[in-house]
Scaffold this active site. Structure first.
Site, PDB file in Angstrom:
ATOM      1  NE  ARG A  62       2.219   0.548 -14.535  1.00  0.00           N
ATOM      2  CZ  ARG A  62       3.165   1.446 -14.245  1.00  0.00           C
ATOM      3  NH1 ARG A  62       3.728   1.459 -13.039  1.00  0.00           N
ATOM      4  NH2 ARG A  62       3.568   2.308 -15.152  1.00  0.00           N
ATOM      5  NE  ARG A 110       6.151   6.839 -20.634  1.00  0.00           N
ATOM      6  CZ  ARG A 110       6.011   5.757 -21.400  1.00  0.00           C
ATOM      7  NH1 ARG A 110       5.602   5.868 -22.652  1.00  0.00           N
ATOM      8  NH2 ARG A 110       6.275   4.573 -20.910  1.00  0.00           N
ATOM      9  CG  HIS A 138       5.892   1.805 -18.299  1.00  0.00           C
ATOM     10  ND1 HIS A 138       6.769   2.849 -18.501  1.00  0.00           N
ATOM     11  CD2 HIS A 138       6.022   1.458 -16.997  1.00  0.00           C
ATOM     12  CE1 HIS A 138       7.390   3.118 -17.350  1.00  0.00           C
ATOM     13  NE2 HIS A 138       6.954   2.293 -16.426  1.00  0.00           N
ATOM     14  CB  CYS A 178      11.696   9.977  17.452  1.00  0.00           C
ATOM     15  SG  CYS A 178      12.931   9.499  18.661  1.00  0.00           S
ATOM     16  CG  MET A 179       6.108  11.225  14.193  1.00  0.00           C
ATOM     17  SD  MET A 179       4.494  11.496  14.922  1.00  0.00           S
ATOM     18  CE  MET A 179       3.936   9.846  15.203  1.00  0.00           C
ATOM     19  CG  ASP A 180       7.718  14.668  15.610  1.00  0.00           C
ATOM     20  OD1 ASP A 180       7.040  14.583  14.579  1.00  0.00           O
ATOM     21  OD2 ASP A 180       7.298  14.356  16.740  1.00  0.00           O
ATOM     22  CE  LYS A 186       5.814   8.092 -12.107  1.00  0.00           C
ATOM     23  NZ  LYS A 186       5.708   7.008 -13.094  1.00  0.00           N
ATOM     24  CE1 TYR A 215       9.544   7.393  22.787  1.00  0.00           C
ATOM     25  CE2 TYR A 215       9.964   7.906  20.484  1.00  0.00           C
ATOM     26  CZ  TYR A 215       9.338   8.187  21.677  1.00  0.00           C
ATOM     27  OH  TYR A 215       8.488   9.262  21.759  1.00  0.00           O
TER      28      TYR A 215
HETATM   29  C1  LIG Z   1       6.722   6.929 -13.908  1.00  0.00           C
HETATM   30  C2  LIG Z   1       6.647   6.625 -15.330  1.00  0.00           C
HETATM   31  C3  LIG Z   1       7.695   6.990 -16.191  1.00  0.00           C
HETATM   32  C4  LIG Z   1       9.000   7.572 -15.713  1.00  0.00           C
HETATM   33  O1  LIG Z   1       9.848   6.512 -15.349  1.00  0.00           O
HETATM   34  P1  LIG Z   1      11.331   6.737 -14.814  1.00  0.00           P
HETATM   35  O2  LIG Z   1      11.862   5.373 -14.626  1.00  0.00           O
HETATM   36  O3  LIG Z   1      11.204   7.484 -13.554  1.00  0.00           O
HETATM   37  O4  LIG Z   1      12.036   7.509 -15.866  1.00  0.00           O
HETATM   38  C5  LIG Z   1       7.513   6.769 -17.547  1.00  0.00           C
HETATM   39  N1  LIG Z   1       6.387   6.203 -18.008  1.00  0.00           N
HETATM   40  C6  LIG Z   1       5.372   5.816 -17.213  1.00  0.00           C
HETATM   41  C7  LIG Z   1       4.169   5.193 -17.795  1.00  0.00           C
HETATM   42  C8  LIG Z   1       5.484   5.995 -15.833  1.00  0.00           C
HETATM   43  O5  LIG Z   1       4.485   5.593 -15.051  1.00  0.00           O
END
Ligand SMILES: *Cc1c(COP(=O)(O)O)cnc(C)c1O
Length: 426
Positions: free
Chosen positions: A183, A268, A212, A359-361, A85, A312
């Protein structure tokens, strides 16, 4: 007087010298003719790193190593989901997904429909799970692109199933169970009721069930254990009710390396795949290779007399006997302005202090021109390599150091390096 005669944007010399004006016009014409001589192919071949002296290097070798280290810790048959993601935590979702899949990952996880669509359109065929319930209006995209949604509301489940059915398709989903993070997900004690509400629909296929953890990275394991127990009970309740939970999964990176008991059917892998430790406790458990480095080249280098300011606000004042060097990277590239004056860069294997407001850049750093001790005297020149994140010789700056400085986590810094920084895969 000069202002009185601005012609077509030409000012200054144009006012009484007509020849100058004509000269400007002819330059324009010359440029027009010249343009045709620059072949588009030639222009396209100028590498990103020669267009802009700042870039992010991503080591696919590190992604590969970290993925293999995770896979090694799983019992045979346990699947590995590579979480890509937020554009692969800023590392490039497609490149990281491909590398992870070639290194033992079986599934992919993303956060949004568009992230999944982009992977499919790039030719990725592995199963992709969206780790949250997308808007009902996106259902046709999910079905057309074979993207699996997370589900926790009966409304979504039924709309999804209906659309699938109309197209003579199945509607695979993973059920999110809320075991305490609050969540997303169906509360653990409500899942049987949820199943009753959607179970009648023939198109729905519960391909997975997951939760999670809120505290898998914490040294205190009480809440973690509580969530794990609730999840095990919920899955058991599904079995008892005659519901096949499909692929059962719960572990993020921290849980993967700390708690093998919660590997279930799939883990995951997110942050650890990119080489960052989710917490101190995993440092002893696995050797991760950081995948991202951020580098730049010096675009200006000059001595600044004592007590003159830099950037700045001129908050930093030169102590004299320093060279102030400029690199073309700023907060628009994700180098947070909060870091101003609080970080070190690396030049020639030595730490140098970033000074003045970022700065920005662009931003500046200071190089002490005096030699002392055994330290090699630095005299950086335009074009020289600067490491902002990563290793150079014995010196290393990590995302974790940087994150700590401003009270955040490396997850946030990694994905905040903007797309304006070209990604160089090494
Ligand atoms: C982002 C996410 C993960 C990965 O988590 P890490 O701590 O980066 O390994 C696993 N499960 C869900 C639901 C997530 O949103």
């Amino acid at each position: 007087m000069l202002e009185s005669e601005s012609l077509n944007g030409f000012t200054g010399f144009a006012q009484k010298d007509r020849a100058q004006f004509q000269y400007s016009r002819s330059v324009e014409k010359m440029n027009e003719e010249a343009q045709v001589e620059f072949e588009p192919e030639v222009l396209a071949e100028i590498p990103d790193m020669d267009r802009r002296w700042a870039w992010a290097e991503v080591s696919l070798e590190a992604i590969r190593h970290n993925t293999i280290e995770a896979k090694k810790r799983l019992k045979p048959g346990v699947r590995l989901m590579a979480v890509v993601k937020a554009d692969g935590y800023g590392h490039g979702a497609f490149e990281c997904a491909k590398t992870a899949l070639n290194s033992g990952a079986d599934n992919l996880g993303v956060a949004t429909v568009d992230e999944a669509v982009r992977l499919r359109d790039a030719g990725v065929t592995a199963p992709i799970l969206i780790l949250a319930e997308p808007p009902i209006t996106s259902v046709p995209l999910l079905l057309a692109k074979r993207i699996t949604p997370t589900v926790y509301s009966p409304e979504f489940a039924l709309a999804y199933a209906e659309t699938a059915d109309r197209h003579h398709m199945k509607a695979p989903f993973h059920l999110a169970v809320n075991t305490g993070m609050n969540r997303i997900g169906v509360r653990a004690e409500d899942i049987i009721e949820f199943e009753r509400q959607v179970n009648f629909h023939r198109a729905l296929v519960q391909e997975g069930t997951f939760t999670h953890f809120a505290t898998a990275d914490s040294s205190d394991t009480i809440d973690f254990n509580f969530q794990a127990r609730r999840f095990v009970d919920a899955v058991r309740a599904l079995h008892t009710a005659g519901v096949d939970p499909g692929i059962v999964h719960a572990a993020n990176s921290a849980a993967l390396f700390r708690f093998p008991d919660v590997h279930f059917d799939m883990v995951r892998l997110g942050i650890a795949m990119y080489g960052c430790h989710p917490c101190e406790q995993t440092r002893g458990a696995v050797d991760l290779w950081p995948a991202m480095a951020v580098r730049a080249r010096i675009t200006a280098a000059k001595t600044v007399p004592m007590s003159e300011g830099v950037s700045y606000g001129l908050a930093y004042r030169s102590p004299g006997s320093v060279k102030i060097c400029t690199v073309p990277i700023g907060y628009a590239d994700g180098l947070s302005r909060l870091l101003s004056g609080r970080i070190d860069f690396i030049v020639g294997g030595q730490y140098v202090r970033q000074v003045g407001a970022i700065c920005m850049d662009q931003c500046m750093f200071e190089v002490d021109m005096r030699s002392f001790g055994s330290r090699e005297r630095l005299d950086p020149q335009v074009g020289e390599l600067v490491t902002i994140v990563g290793r150079d010789g014995d010196a290393v700056v990590t995302l974790t150091d940087m994150a700590r400085t401003i009270g955040t986590i490396d997850y946030e810094l990694a994905c905040s390096f903007s797309r304006r920084l070209p990604r160089l895969y090494v």
